[in-house]
Design a protein around this motif. Sequence first.
Motif, short mmCIF file in Angstrom:
data_model
loop_
_atom_site.label_atom_id
_atom_site.label_comp_id
_atom_site.label_asym_id
_atom_site.label_seq_id
_atom_site.Cartn_x
_atom_site.Cartn_y
_atom_site.Cartn_z
N GLU A 1 0.84 -1.19 0.00
CA GLU A 1 0.00 0.00 0.00
C GLU A 1 0.88 1.25 0.00
OE1 GLU A 1 -2.43 -0.35 3.43
OE2 GLU A 1 -3.58 -2.08 2.69
N TYR A 2 0.34 2.34 -0.49
CA TYR A 2 1.07 3.61 -0.53
C TYR A 2 0.05 4.75 -0.53
CZ TYR A 2 -0.08 2.92 -5.47
OH TYR A 2 -0.75 2.69 -6.65
N ASP A 3 0.52 5.96 -0.25
CA ASP A 3 -0.34 7.14 -0.22
C ASP A 3 -0.27 7.87 -1.56
OD1 ASP A 3 -1.00 6.64 2.42
OD2 ASP A 3 0.77 7.73 3.17
N GLY A 4 -1.43 8.34 -2.00
CA GLY A 4 -1.48 9.12 -3.22
C GLY A 4 -1.38 8.26 -4.47
N LYS A 5 -0.96 8.89 -5.56
CA LYS A 5 -0.81 8.19 -6.83
C LYS A 5 0.59 7.59 -6.94
CE LYS A 5 -4.19 10.89 -9.47
NZ LYS A 5 -4.42 11.71 -10.68
N TRP A 6 0.67 6.54 -7.78
CA TRP A 6 1.96 5.84 -7.92
C TRP A 6 2.93 6.65 -8.77
CZ3 TRP A 6 4.70 2.18 -5.79
CH2 TRP A 6 5.83 1.69 -6.47
N ALA A 7 4.16 6.71 -8.32
CA ALA A 7 5.26 7.31 -9.07
C ALA A 7 6.51 6.50 -8.75
CB ALA A 7 5.44 8.78 -8.70
N ASP A 8 7.60 6.76 -9.50
CA ASP A 8 8.82 5.98 -9.31
C ASP A 8 9.40 6.14 -7.91
OD1 ASP A 8 8.60 5.04 -11.85
OD2 ASP A 8 9.98 6.50 -12.73
N ASN A 9 9.18 7.29 -7.29
CA ASN A 9 9.75 7.52 -5.95
C ASN A 9 8.72 7.41 -4.83
OD1 ASN A 9 8.28 9.73 -6.66
ND2 ASN A 9 9.83 11.26 -6.08
N THR A 10 7.59 6.78 -5.14
CA THR A 10 6.54 6.61 -4.12
C THR A 10 7.03 5.71 -2.99
OG1 THR A 10 4.80 6.91 -5.77
CG2 THR A 10 4.18 5.83 -3.72
N ARG A 11 6.77 6.15 -1.75
CA ARG A 11 7.14 5.36 -0.58
C ARG A 11 5.96 4.47 -0.17
NH1 ARG A 11 9.77 9.45 3.72
NH2 ARG A 11 9.44 7.58 5.02
N LEU A 12 6.29 3.20 0.07
CA LEU A 12 5.27 2.24 0.48
C LEU A 12 5.02 2.38 1.98
CD1 LEU A 12 6.59 -0.89 -1.44
CD2 LEU A 12 4.81 0.68 -2.18
N THR A 13 3.77 2.23 2.35
CA THR A 13 3.43 2.27 3.78
C THR A 13 3.56 0.89 4.42
OG1 THR A 13 1.09 1.93 3.25
CG2 THR A 13 1.86 4.21 3.46
N THR A 14 3.53 -0.15 3.59
CA THR A 14 3.65 -1.52 4.11
C THR A 14 5.09 -1.95 4.25
OG1 THR A 14 3.35 -2.22 1.82
CG2 THR A 14 1.44 -2.36 3.27
N CYS A 15 6.01 -1.21 3.64
CA CYS A 15 7.41 -1.60 3.64
C CYS A 15 8.24 -0.35 3.38
CB CYS A 15 7.64 -2.67 2.56
SG CYS A 15 9.34 -3.25 2.44
#
Length: 642
Positions: free
Chosen positions: A211-225
């Motif tokens: 899972e992650y916050d907001g829209k997906w991008a290459d530098n998106t940080r995951l909330t599950t990991c």
Amino acid sequence: MGRARRSLLIPSLICAISLLLTFHNASSFYLPGVAPEDFQKGDLLSVKVNKLTSTKTQLPYSFYSVPFCRPENIIDSRENLGEVLRGDRIENSPFTFKMREPEMCHVVCRLVLDDKTAKEFKEKIEDEYRVNMILDNLPLVVPVRRLEQDAPPAYQQGVYIGVKGQYAGSKDEKHFIHNHLTFTVKYHKDLQTDSARIVGFEVMPFSVKHEYDGKWADNTRLTTCDPHAKRTVSNSNSPQEVEANQEIIFTYDVEFQESDVKWASRWDAYLLMADDQIHWFSIVNSLMIVLFLSGMVAMIMLRTLYRDISKYNELETQEEAQEETGWKLVHSDVFRPPSNSDLLCVYVGTGVQFFGMMLVTMMFAVLGFLSPSNRGGLMTAMLLLWVFMGLFAGYSASRLYKMFKGTEWKRIALRTAFLFPATVFVIFFVLNALIWGQKSSGAVPFGTMFALVFLWFGISVPLVFVGSYVGFRKPTIEDPVKTNKIPRQIPEQAWYMNPIFSVLIGGILPFGAVFIELFFILTSIWLNQFYYLFGFLFIVFVILIVTCAEITIVLCYFQLCSEDYLWWWRSYLTSGSSALYLFLYATFYFFTKLDITKPVSGILYFGYMLIASYAFFVLTGTIGFYACFWFTRLIYSSVKID
């Protein structure tokens, strides 16, 4: 002189067995020509991917036949002949590490499944396919705990693509993919140079719905990991289901562990078998069979046969000579050429070729030249040795053919060069067509098929003809006794001397000497496990040779004593019938140990086991034939014939 040789035989055998077990128990070996690679801290480590394998289907597929994450350019590694025949397809991957620099939750790629890709993943998970990877020539393994607490872990080759099961109280089984891999790279550090060598490559798989916050991008940080928050995945995370329109994010962790294991010993843990005591039980079981047969042969040779020869040589009057009974009575017919003598010569020559291949291959394997790090080396060596042993096949077939008063040596050479290989090639071609129809990477490419045909026609066939020419120019093997023109009538035989019954009985003991080791060989081939106990295998091979020779000699003596002189083919079939029991055991193994449900996979199994049984028939039959051939010439040259 003969006694001196016999007295040296037992100490020589003990020394040979001790040497073999020394090689078997040696924990360190270097493969000639392969040097260890030293890595400095921060050096780039590239993981390569190999074929996808399944013990349920036995059909390998290339890694990128399934829509996994891909690098920008897919580069195929060069493979030897054995690797291609095994179905190996080694390619680069998007998994890259830096030596001794741990990473947490590295995102590889993000996929959104459609109906087609979801179906492909489900099929592979249903068939229990595993992903195989390679780092510094070490295969990826999953450590599995044993029942004993202090026992070292067992290793499973490759990691399952996913699992099928229930989750969160759901009654329906669903497919879950292993999209997070936790790698462990073990290394041995050189304290003087600060360089390190890789000695282990392990993984623990997880299925995580990232899972992650907001829209997906290459530098998106995951909330599950999240490596910044020191948050990694665990079994408490929700698993990633495989369904159409599902979003799957592939990630991995990598940690480095210093190990005391040296580079030369890094394969020891991989090759650790479940229990060496079972192999020792196999050896003891086989030795009991050999001792039993040796006792019977000794009784025949030292008591009965010696008494017979003394009695025959002490006959004084013609009336006594006319009252001969037993094996001397058929002396004028025992070396009469058999029916289908040409076919017998061909099979004997082929058996010599196969025996030479097996003997040299196992000698090299015991000495450590066929290391498991050299994938495909064993199969490549066997193929090349088979080709070059054609010289001995032609020689032995031609020598026997000339003894049977044959004159057309070219015909016997042609049949020797084509009968067995053509039969195997036809079966192999049909099986390869089935594999090709399944679009499996196990299908042999056209170029490799051409190479096999070239080895056969370009090298093996000419060598068979050269061997036949040399063998036919040798002086004819003279029979120790003369043969009458008119064959004598064979008296009615007892029920236990019936050819079919005695042949079937003769094959039980050679099979019994090897069937325990055969279980481990079949497990290695069909359940994708390591097998490297060539020391045990070589000893079992020697025991097989002795068993085939002794059981054939015993039954041949009984046959001649009952005045039946048709021993040529029966001597070949007596020990060769052990191949029938091998195939029956393979059938039993299929229904009790394997979980194969697809028809094509079943056909592949029985097709390859038919080839193996055919080869075993040729090998054991030839051993029994030559043992009986030597025995009959020995006893008939020891008596006076008027």
